[in-house]
Design a protein around this motif. Structure first.
Motif, PDB file in Angstrom:
ATOM      1  N   THR A  58      -0.334  -5.356  -4.668  1.00 41.09           N
ATOM      2  CA  THR A  58      -0.187  -5.760  -2.844  1.00 41.09           C
ATOM      3  C   THR A  58      -0.245  -4.205  -2.417  1.00 41.09           C
ATOM      4  N   ALA A  59       1.159  -3.857  -3.491  1.00 43.65           N
ATOM      5  CA  ALA A  59       1.956  -2.473  -3.551  1.00 43.65           C
ATOM      6  C   ALA A  59       1.042  -0.735  -3.431  1.00 43.65           C
ATOM      7  N   LEU A  60      -0.204  -1.219  -4.201  1.00 41.65           N
ATOM      8  CA  LEU A  60      -1.531  -0.383  -4.607  1.00 41.65           C
ATOM      9  C   LEU A  60      -1.821   0.091  -3.045  1.00 41.65           C
ATOM     10  N   ARG A  61      -2.121   1.379  -2.847  1.00 42.75           N
ATOM     11  CA  ARG A  61      -3.280   1.645  -2.274  1.00 42.75           C
ATOM     12  C   ARG A  61      -4.138   1.804  -2.696  1.00 42.75           C
ATOM     13  N   PRO A  62      -5.508   1.802  -1.190  1.00 45.52           N
ATOM     14  CA  PRO A  62      -7.287   1.056  -1.806  1.00 45.52           C
ATOM     15  C   PRO A  62      -7.478   2.427  -2.551  1.00 45.52           C
ATOM     16  N   GLU A  93       0.927  -0.955  -0.445  1.00 49.91           N
ATOM     17  CA  GLU A  93      -0.385  -0.385  -0.347  1.00 49.91           C
ATOM     18  C   GLU A  93       1.045   1.496   0.371  1.00 49.91           C
ATOM     19  N   ALA A  94       1.898   1.435  -0.777  1.00 49.33           N
ATOM     20  CA  ALA A  94       2.894   2.165  -1.165  1.00 49.33           C
ATOM     21  C   ALA A  94       2.608   3.837  -2.044  1.00 49.33           C
ATOM     22  N   TRP A  95       1.904   2.924  -2.851  1.00 50.57           N
ATOM     23  CA  TRP A  95       1.699   3.956  -3.823  1.00 50.57           C
ATOM     24  C   TRP A  95       0.509   4.461  -4.630  1.00 50.57           C
ATOM     25  N   ASP A  96      -0.287   4.829  -5.168  1.00 53.98           N
ATOM     26  CA  ASP A  96      -0.935   5.992  -5.764  1.00 53.98           C
ATOM     27  C   ASP A  96      -1.712   5.160  -7.091  1.00 53.98           C
TER      28      ASP A  96
END
Length: 251
Positions: A206-210, A181-184
């Motif tokens: 997994t790396a994307l933010r909601p 959840e590190a990137w928009d």
């Protein structure tokens, strides 16, 4: 007795012939020859041109078609398996006199981010930075990764000319720590072939933010699914030459 002697002579001839046959060069030697040729090859602007030109180089040296094919197959395998394989290729492309920088972002990305509040963006395989610089000018906090130093240098220079900045990192897309959840926004434009593999797609998800956005543009001849399908595709655009996808991660 004569029959036994004849058999022994026949076996000896076979063994002598096998010993005299040239043994394949070690992989490191094959790769070193290929990389050495890269520095002398004619100007190129596309990766697909590299192997065609190298095939002509081998033929010009008198290598048989069969042996040239074996060598090319080994080079292709090493391009897939060696972590540093693409670095010399893209460094050569970015420094060749025939290369021209396209400063325009991809239309898919322009449409995808329209109306989105800028946040943290990651450009995977940034190259010379056309998408990264566009995003930075729109207010995004941009990190771009690439394994070619020359591409990163071009991206930094382009950002400076545009009056903005990008965090340009020398990194391999396969081993980069994408975080959780590190990137928009994550952008991949004509990235490495493994971007369609399910495990890699899961890492991106997994790396994307909601509510984060994943934008992928690939060659249409790459048959594997794009990572966006693993994240729930919300838009897909296709043409004869490219396959483009845009997906939003749900919370």
């Amino acid at each position: 007795m004569r029959r036994v002697s004849a058999c022994m002579v026949f076996l000896l001839l076979i063994m002598t012939s096998a010993a005299a046959r040239p043994q394949p060069a070690p992989d490191d030697k094959v790769w070193a020859d290929f990389v050495g040729w890269l520095h002398t090859m004619p100007p190129i602007t596309q990766v697909v041109s590299v192997l065609k030109l190298y095939g002509k180089e081998l033929a010009g040296k008198g290598v048989t078609r069969e042996d040239a094919k074996l060598t090319m197959d080994r080079v292709l395998r090493m391009m897939r398996d060696r972590p540093d394989a693409w670095r010399p290729i893209f460094n050569r492309i970015y420094t060749t006199s025939g290369t021209t920088f396209n400063p325009e972002p991809t239309p898919l990305l322009v449409r995808a981010v329209e109306g989105h509040t800028p946040g943290r963006a990651l450009d995977v395989g940034m190259g010379q930075g056309r998408n990264a610089v566009f995003l930075a000018m729109k207010g995004w906090n941009v990190t771009g990764i690439d394994l070619a130093e020359e591409g990163l240098a071009a991206a930094r220079a382009q950002a400076t000319r545009a009056g903005t900045s990008v965090n340009a990192l020398l990194a391999d897309a396969a081993t980069f720590d994408y975080g959780r959840e590190a990137w928009d926004l994550i952008v991949i434009t004509y990235g490495p072939g493994f971007t369609g593999d399910p495990p890699f797609a899961e890492r991106l998800k997994t790396a994307l933010r909601p509510g984060g956005l994943l934008v992928v543009e690939r060659r249409s001849w790459e048959s594997r699914p794009t990572p966006s399908r693993g994240a729930g595709s919300s838009m897909a655009i296709t043409s004869s030459s490219t396959t483009s996808s845009c997906a939003t991660r749900s919370s």
